[in-house]
Design an enzyme around this catalytic site. Sequence first.
Site, short mmCIF file in Angstrom:
data_model
loop_
_atom_site.label_atom_id
_atom_site.label_comp_id
_atom_site.label_asym_id
_atom_site.label_seq_id
_atom_site.Cartn_x
_atom_site.Cartn_y
_atom_site.Cartn_z
CG ASP A 275 -22.72 22.86 45.47
OD1 ASP A 275 -22.92 22.81 44.06
OD2 ASP A 275 -22.80 22.02 46.41
CG ASP B 277 -24.52 22.22 40.07
OD1 ASP B 277 -23.84 21.21 39.96
OD2 ASP B 277 -25.39 22.32 40.82
CD GLU B 278 -20.51 19.74 43.71
OE1 GLU B 278 -19.70 19.11 44.42
OE2 GLU B 278 -21.37 19.15 43.11
#
Length: 393
Positions: A12, A106-107
Site C-alpha cells: 500500500d 496504489d495498492e
Amino acid sequence: VSGFDEHIAHVDMDAFFVEVERRRRPGLRGRAVVVGGLGNRGVVASASYEARRRGVRSAMPIVHARRLCPHADFLPPDHTAYREASGEVFAVLRSFTPVVEPLSVDEAFLDVSGLRLHYPGPAEVGEAIRTVLREQTGLPASVGMATSKLIAKLASDEAKPDGMVVVAAGEETAFLHPKEVGALWGVGEATLARLAELGAVTIGDLAELPADLLQRRLGASLGMHLARLARADDPRPVSTETEAKSLSVEATYEQDLTDPDRIEGELLRHADRLASRLRRAGLRGRTVHLKVRLGDFTTVTRSHTLRTPTDTAHVLYRAAKALFDRTSARGRPVRLLGLGMEGLEAASAPRQLDLEGAGWDEVERAVDRIRDRFGGGAVGPARLGGEAGGEPG
DNA sequence: TCTGGGGTCCTAGGACCC
DNA sequence: TCTGGGGTCCTAGGACCC
C-alpha cells in the site's frame, strides 16, 4: 531450512498522490499537503501525514480541510501523473512475481510463494519490496505479510506509514480479535451501526455471533463473509484477473444545472468521453446507466439495455437523453450527471448489424485518429462549440 | 463540515421461460 | 381452473472501497 507460510504481501503506497507531487516538487517535503478538488464542492483525495495530524482525512470536504489546516498546500489532482507513477509501481511489483492483484492505482496483493527459496523469511521479502520501490520510484510504501489477504491487509494498515509488519502463522486470531469491526474490509458506516446493535465492537465480539444471525441482519452474502473473516477464515487466493466490468464518467457542477440545453450539452460531453474511453480500451457495452444527483443530494439512476453493444457517442447520447427524460429531474436543480456502461465485451467480438447506429462507428473512429495526432481538443461534437471532447493526451 | 470520481458487489422484484 | 419451482435477464437502489 526453506520456505515460510506468510506468503501473501499487501503493498500500500503511503499518501500516494501527495508523494507523487513531492517527487517533482521537493519543496513540498515536510509540509502539510492536501490533494483534492479545489472548488467549493471538492473533497480530499490524499493528505500528507502532517495534514492528517491536524485531522484532515480522505473524502473530507475541502472547505473543512482548509478550516482544520489553513497553512497546508492545496493542490488540484493530476491523474495523468498518478496513472503514470502507478505504472512504475506495478512494474516494480511484477519484477518480484507475476502473481500481482491490483486493488487500486496504489495498492496490490502479491503471492510471493515463488520467492520462498530466495529469501530467508517474509520480513526480508517485505523489506526488499519496499526498498526497490523506494529506489526505482522514489515513493514510500507500507507492506503487510501474512498467511491470508485479510491479515496481510490489516498488517499493512498497522505498518503505515513507511513500515513493514509480519503477522506470523498461528498468530492470526490474536492479531485480529482486539481490532474494531470497522477495520474489516467491507464494514462501513451502515454495517458498523448494525453490528453495534448486536453488541459487536471488536472483531472478537463479531466472532462470537452465530453466522445465521449475521446473515439475517446483514444479508446472506455479507453475513457469511463477515462470520468467516472474524474467525480468520480467508482462503481467497491472489487473483490476477483484471477484466473491467463497467466504465463510467461523471461530474459534479460548481453550481446546480437547471438549463435544459446545458444539461443536454453535458450529456453529450459525457457520451463523447465515455465512447472515447470504450474505443481506446477496445470495448463495447450493452447496458447504459444514467446517474442524476439533484440539488438536495438525492440520487436516481436509470438504465437501458441495448439490443446491440455499442462504443459510439451518438448511440450513448440518444440513450442518455431518453433515460434523463424518465427521471422526473427536468426542471429541478441537477448537482451531478453521470453516464456509465456495463455488459462489456471486446470490440472484436462478432456483432449483429445495427441499422440505427450504422455509419457512426466509422465517423467516430476517424475522430479518434485525429485526436491521437492533434490532441484531445482538436475535434468534438458540434454542439460543444470546440470547448471540450475526448480524453487528454 | 456538507458531502468527488471511478469502480465492485449485493439485494430484490418482475418478466419470461421451462 | 388453479397453481409448482428454478433459472436467467433486466432494472433500481444501496453499501462499500480507494
